[in-house]
Motif scaffolding. Sequence first.
Motif, PDB file in Angstrom:
ATOM      1  N   GLY A  61       0.826  -1.334  -0.082  1.00 31.56           N
ATOM      2  CA  GLY A  61       0.031   0.109   0.100  1.00 31.56           C
ATOM      3  C   GLY A  61       0.788   1.253  -0.277  1.00 31.56           C
ATOM      4  N   SER A  62       2.209   1.278   0.073  1.00 34.92           N
ATOM      5  CA  SER A  62       3.201   2.258   0.117  1.00 34.92           C
ATOM      6  C   SER A  62       2.847   3.174  -1.311  1.00 34.92           C
ATOM      7  CB  SER A  62       4.640   1.818   0.527  1.00 34.92           C
ATOM      8  OG  SER A  62       4.888   1.061  -0.548  1.00 34.92           O
ATOM      9  N   GLU A  92       2.842   2.372   5.956  1.00 34.85           N
ATOM     10  CA  GLU A  92       3.176   2.007   4.845  1.00 34.85           C
ATOM     11  C   GLU A  92       2.985   3.444   3.757  1.00 34.85           C
ATOM     12  OE1 GLU A  92      -1.345   1.271   5.777  1.00 34.85           O
ATOM     13  OE2 GLU A  92       0.605   0.452   6.486  1.00 34.85           O
ATOM     14  N   LYS A  93       2.207   4.288   4.544  1.00 32.78           N
ATOM     15  CA  LYS A  93       2.322   5.797   3.972  1.00 32.78           C
ATOM     16  C   LYS A  93       3.585   6.502   4.045  1.00 32.78           C
ATOM     17  CE  LYS A  93      -1.780   4.903   2.650  1.00 32.78           C
ATOM     18  NZ  LYS A  93      -1.862   4.271   1.478  1.00 32.78           N
ATOM     19  N   VAL A  94       4.179   6.314   5.240  1.00 37.11           N
ATOM     20  CA  VAL A  94       5.610   6.581   5.613  1.00 37.11           C
ATOM     21  C   VAL A  94       6.632   5.981   4.536  1.00 37.11           C
ATOM     22  CG1 VAL A  94       7.514   6.895   7.216  1.00 37.11           C
ATOM     23  CG2 VAL A  94       5.131   7.333   8.081  1.00 37.11           C
ATOM     24  N   ALA A  95       6.436   4.968   4.283  1.00 34.79           N
ATOM     25  CA  ALA A  95       7.219   4.139   3.442  1.00 34.79           C
ATOM     26  C   ALA A  95       7.041   4.857   1.786  1.00 34.79           C
ATOM     27  CB  ALA A  95       7.058   2.710   3.472  1.00 34.79           C
ATOM     28  N   TYR A 124      17.487   2.073   1.747  1.00 34.52           N
ATOM     29  CA  TYR A 124      17.597   0.830   0.957  1.00 34.52           C
ATOM     30  C   TYR A 124      16.639  -0.277   1.369  1.00 34.52           C
ATOM     31  CZ  TYR A 124      20.801   3.792  -2.188  1.00 34.52           C
ATOM     32  OH  TYR A 124      21.376   4.489  -3.058  1.00 34.52           O
ATOM     33  N   GLU A 125      16.471  -0.099   2.707  1.00 36.07           N
ATOM     34  CA  GLU A 125      15.801  -1.264   3.164  1.00 36.07           C
ATOM     35  C   GLU A 125      14.103  -1.371   2.795  1.00 36.07           C
ATOM     36  OE1 GLU A 125      16.406  -2.062   7.444  1.00 36.07           O
ATOM     37  OE2 GLU A 125      18.194  -1.043   7.346  1.00 36.07           O
ATOM     38  N   VAL A 126      13.881   0.095   2.361  1.00 38.44           N
ATOM     39  CA  VAL A 126      12.373   0.359   1.942  1.00 38.44           C
ATOM     40  C   VAL A 126      12.369   0.400   0.550  1.00 38.44           C
ATOM     41  CG1 VAL A 126      10.515   2.043   2.237  1.00 38.44           C
ATOM     42  CG2 VAL A 126      12.047   1.128   4.113  1.00 38.44           C
TER      43      VAL A 126
END
Length: 143
Positions: A61-62, A92-95, A124-126
């Motif tokens: 949802g990101s 998920e919105k922060v991501a 890079y983890e996201v």
Amino acid sequence: MTTESNLPKGAPKGLELSDSEVAKARSEGAKEAVKETAKEAYIAATDGEQAGDVSGEKYPGSEDIQLWSHWIDMPVAEFEKAVADKDRIADEKVAGLLKLERAGQNRTPYVKALCKRLKVKSPYEVTSAGPDYTNDVTSVSKL
């Protein structure tokens, strides 16, 4: 007894196999072929995911970030405060904001605030978006 004339093309010369050895080899080859075919069919049926694999996006949802995209236009202090509030915006919105920031302006304080909220050491983890650096936006003078 299998003679050189009975051997498959390309087999080493001088190799003699008994009929039972040839039958056993064919049987083993057939079993291996069935295993390979079954494995390929299973992978195709499961879209390449093996049983027990953990796959998929960490923050589903990101990508649906349009309603929050204006947040990256906030001043730094206001942005940090807003992002830190877990009741105000979901992970998920922060991501999604991190992906957007990294692919766009890539400003250091914004990226740090987003990584801090997600508890990740590296963006890079996201996301794979953005270069190996972030853009420093600290003022160098009063102007």
